[in-house]
Design a protein around this motif. Structure first.
Motif, PDB file in Angstrom:
ATOM      1  N   PHE A 390       0.838  -1.207   0.000  1.00 45.65           N
ATOM      2  CA  PHE A 390       0.000   0.000   0.000  1.00 45.65           C
ATOM      3  C   PHE A 390       0.873   1.257   0.000  1.00 45.65           C
ATOM      4  O   PHE A 390       0.495   2.287   0.552  1.00 45.65           O
ATOM      5  CB  PHE A 390      -0.923   0.001   1.227  1.00 45.65           C
ATOM      6  N   LEU A 391       2.027   1.159  -0.633  1.00 42.25           N
ATOM      7  CA  LEU A 391       3.050   2.199  -0.552  1.00 42.25           C
ATOM      8  C   LEU A 391       2.537   3.567  -0.982  1.00 42.25           C
ATOM      9  O   LEU A 391       2.660   4.552  -0.242  1.00 42.25           O
ATOM     10  CB  LEU A 391       4.255   1.785  -1.410  1.00 42.25           C
ATOM     11  N   ASN A 392       1.949   3.655  -2.171  1.00 40.95           N
ATOM     12  CA  ASN A 392       1.514   4.954  -2.685  1.00 40.95           C
ATOM     13  C   ASN A 392       0.486   5.627  -1.785  1.00 40.95           C
ATOM     14  O   ASN A 392       0.548   6.832  -1.514  1.00 40.95           O
ATOM     15  CB  ASN A 392       0.928   4.787  -4.089  1.00 40.95           C
ATOM     16  N   THR A 393      -0.483   4.845  -1.292  1.00 43.38           N
ATOM     17  CA  THR A 393      -1.545   5.406  -0.445  1.00 43.38           C
ATOM     18  C   THR A 393      -0.978   5.900   0.878  1.00 43.38           C
ATOM     19  O   THR A 393      -1.297   7.017   1.335  1.00 43.38           O
ATOM     20  CB  THR A 393      -2.629   4.353  -0.177  1.00 43.38           C
ATOM     21  N   ILE A 394      -0.131   5.098   1.509  1.00 43.43           N
ATOM     22  CA  ILE A 394       0.451   5.473   2.805  1.00 43.43           C
ATOM     23  C   ILE A 394       1.303   6.730   2.671  1.00 43.43           C
ATOM     24  O   ILE A 394       1.165   7.686   3.447  1.00 43.43           O
ATOM     25  CB  ILE A 394       1.282   4.310   3.386  1.00 43.43           C
ATOM     26  N   LEU A 395       2.193   6.758   1.683  1.00 46.00           N
ATOM     27  CA  LEU A 395       3.089   7.903   1.526  1.00 46.00           C
ATOM     28  C   LEU A 395       2.337   9.142   1.067  1.00 46.00           C
ATOM     29  O   LEU A 395       2.654  10.257   1.495  1.00 46.00           O
ATOM     30  CB  LEU A 395       4.205   7.558   0.541  1.00 46.00           C
ATOM     31  N   GLY A 396       1.346   8.963   0.185  1.00 44.39           N
ATOM     32  CA  GLY A 396       0.552  10.104  -0.258  1.00 44.39           C
ATOM     33  C   GLY A 396      -0.200  10.761   0.885  1.00 44.39           C
ATOM     34  O   GLY A 396      -0.256  11.992   1.002  1.00 44.39           O
TER      35      GLY A 396
END
Length: 556
Positions: A390-396
């Motif tokens: 879920f990298l993009n969602t967490i970092l975004g």
């Protein structure tokens, strides 16, 4: 014992020979090599490293491969043109906001938390930013640890849950000894890391030069292909901007800079700028490198694996090394080396942040090393929950909160202090002189965070959603000086400190003052007068005192 002995209010005359200290710190706190002045100003007597040594240690942590994964995710989601524009846009913002933070941290020899206290947040107001910063360290520890575990899993076949555990536990002994060991580790490993970093790209340039031209036409999974679309640029930049809090980790090293003098001024500025905001230059290059390697292996491994650095590097080294086992060995070694170099920094900075947070909330300080275990444990839990998926969602999401905090701090340092002159020209970090909460920084961060997070979830339309981190930055940057004007700077200093940092401008050793509570001696910038104990008190004993009820600031 893990806890310090409680202080008791007795007259200062009872401590004339320091035979009866009112508080005794345990061995973890009393050992400067282990404790690393986690809650204090870094004294001149401890800062024996040169400018080059400090800068090298600070930049050594930038070896991490999360940039490869971030760049890969951005280009897979948004295509070449949007990815390059997003990465460069985020890099410019991160560089500019990092300059004042790096300067003030190196100038006043304090970490990001102490800097934030005096830059518009107040003594307890900065506990909010301690949590934001601690979140950064364990989120990225988990991300970097996941990358390391993927390499270990591919090379040894060790199941991922066990690989996560090994990669977490491996870091702890390396961080226990703080800057003393970290400076050596980063310096010794840097040349080898640089050589291994460039090898795959040189090999591809030599054997498959057309790949770089083909890269510019890569559209990934973007519905618009490789063309430039502003909304996709904003969404990609939001992911890259999650790294804006990295300046806090750079500050944790920069606080050990030697004092700036006429003789070392050029070297001092070069070290501060390169190891402070300059980290993002290498960071952006690594994101572009990850974006290229993701394209290079995309057709072979698919979108699910193309963002894994071990898969990217395995392909890169295979171009140079025909033997599959040897290529995998070199790629795995490079991943492990890179991730150890960054996760010692993540764990170290996390231990500092948790120390600052809990010391103010609980009035207890068992030692930085104790909070090291907490930080690693939280990161391990995230790893086991597969946060990498879920990298993009967490970092975004995280970037909205982090950039609101950084924006408020920077606004105070570049507008409220030098231009409006409503914020003190120095950084005051001691409890005895700060209001509990300063609405200037605390309020602007809170408002900017809430509004940008709502925008991130689409409440204000697609444009605001794509550029939500920039919305957070603008709101915080405008609101901070506005609140400073409305409050007339009233909530910066609760009690004047006539000797605030005046001694740091002198050359040679600074005078040592004995704390009337713990009976240890500290340099003058780390002390103040305490009417409750009727004598000099060090900043840590002041933090841990829970019976005084802020007597020194009664009129505030």
């Amino acid at each position: 014992m893990l806890e310090e002995t409680e202080a008791t209010p007795v007259a200062a005359t009872a401590l004339s020979t320091a035979d009866q200290p009112k508080r005794r710190f345990n061995l973890l706190v009393n050992n400067p090599v282990l404790e690393d002045y986690s809650l204090r100003y870094a004294p001149r007597s401890f800062r024996k490293w040169g400018t080059l040594a400090v800068a090298s240690a600070a930049l050594g942590g930038i070896a991490y491969l999360a940039d490869f994964a971030i760049g890969a995710d951005i280009i897979i989601a948004h295509g070449f043109s949007n990815a390059v524009a997003a990465i460069l846009l985020a890099a410019v913002v991160i560089f500019l906001t990092g300059i004042p933070i790096a300067y003030y941290s190196a100038r006043y020899n304090i970490d990001m938390d102490l800097l934030t206290r005096g830059a518009g947040f107040g003594y307890l107001g900065s506990t909010l930013t301690s949590l934001i910063y601690a979140s950064f360290t364990f989120i990225f520890f988990a991300l970097e640890g996941s990358i390391m575990a993927q390499a270990l899993h591919l090379y040894t076949g060790l199941p991922l849950p066990w690989a996560y555990l090994v990669c977490a536990l491996l870091i702890i002994p390396l961080v226990v000894f703080g800057m003393t060991l970290l400076a050596k580790l980063q310096t010794w490993t840097q040349p080898l890391w640089l050589v291994l970093y460039v090898l795959p790209f040189l090999a591809i340039l030599w054997k498959d030069p057309g790949a770089f031209a083909a890269w510019t036409h890569f559209g990934g999974l973007s519905p618009t292909g490789a063309s430039l679309v502003p909304l996709e640029v904003g969404a990609g930049a939001g992911v890259a901007l999650s790294l804006i809090a990295q300046i806090g980790e750079q500050a944790d090293y920069l606080r050990f800079m030697p004092d700036k003098t006429r003789e070392n001024s050029g070297r001092w500025w070069l070290a501060v700028l390169s190891a402070g905001p300059g980290w993002v230059i290498l960071g952006a290059l690594k994101q572009l490198a990850g974006a290229f390697l993701a394209f290079y292996i995309f057709a072979e491994v698919g979108a699910q694996l193309a963002d894994q650095p071990i898969q990217q590097l395995l392909k890169g080294f295979s171009v140079l090394i025909p033997n599959p086992w040897l290529a995998l060995t070199v790629a795995t070694f490079f991943v492990l080396l890179s991730q150890v170099k960054i996760n010692v920094t993540n764990a170290y900075s996390g231990s500092l942040s948790w120390s600052n947070f809990f010391s103010r909330i609980l009035h207890r300080h068992p030692g930085r090393v104790v909070w090291l275990f907490l930080n690693v444990s939280i990161a391990l839990l995230l790893m086991e929950l597969n946060m990498f998926a879920f990298l993009n969602t967490i970092l975004g999401f995280y970037s909205n909160v982090a950039i609101a905090w950084i924006g408020a701090v920077v606004a105070d340092l570049v507008i409220n202090k030098p231009l409006l002159k409503l914020s003190p020209p120095y950084i005051e970090f001691k409890r005895a002189h700060l209001y509990t909460i300063n609405p200037v920084g605390f309020g602007s961060t809170l408002v900017a965070s809430v509004l940008s997070v709502l925008a991130f979830f689409g409440l204000f339309g697609p444009v605001a959603q794509a550029f939500s981190p920039f919305l957070a930055l603008v709101i915080a940057f405008v609101l901070s000086p506005l609140l400073a004007v409305l409050t007339r700077g009233k909530y910066y200093i609760a009690r004047e400190n006539a000797a605030a940092h005046t001694s740091t401008s002198s050359q040679g050793e600074l005078p040592l003052l004995q704390c009337s509570v713990c009976a240890d001696a500290y340099e003058a910038p780390d002390t103040t007068f305490c009417p409750f104990h009727e004598g000099t008190i060090c900043s840590l004993c002041c933090t841990l005192e829970k019976d005084c009820h802020d007597l020194c600031k009664a009129t505030a």
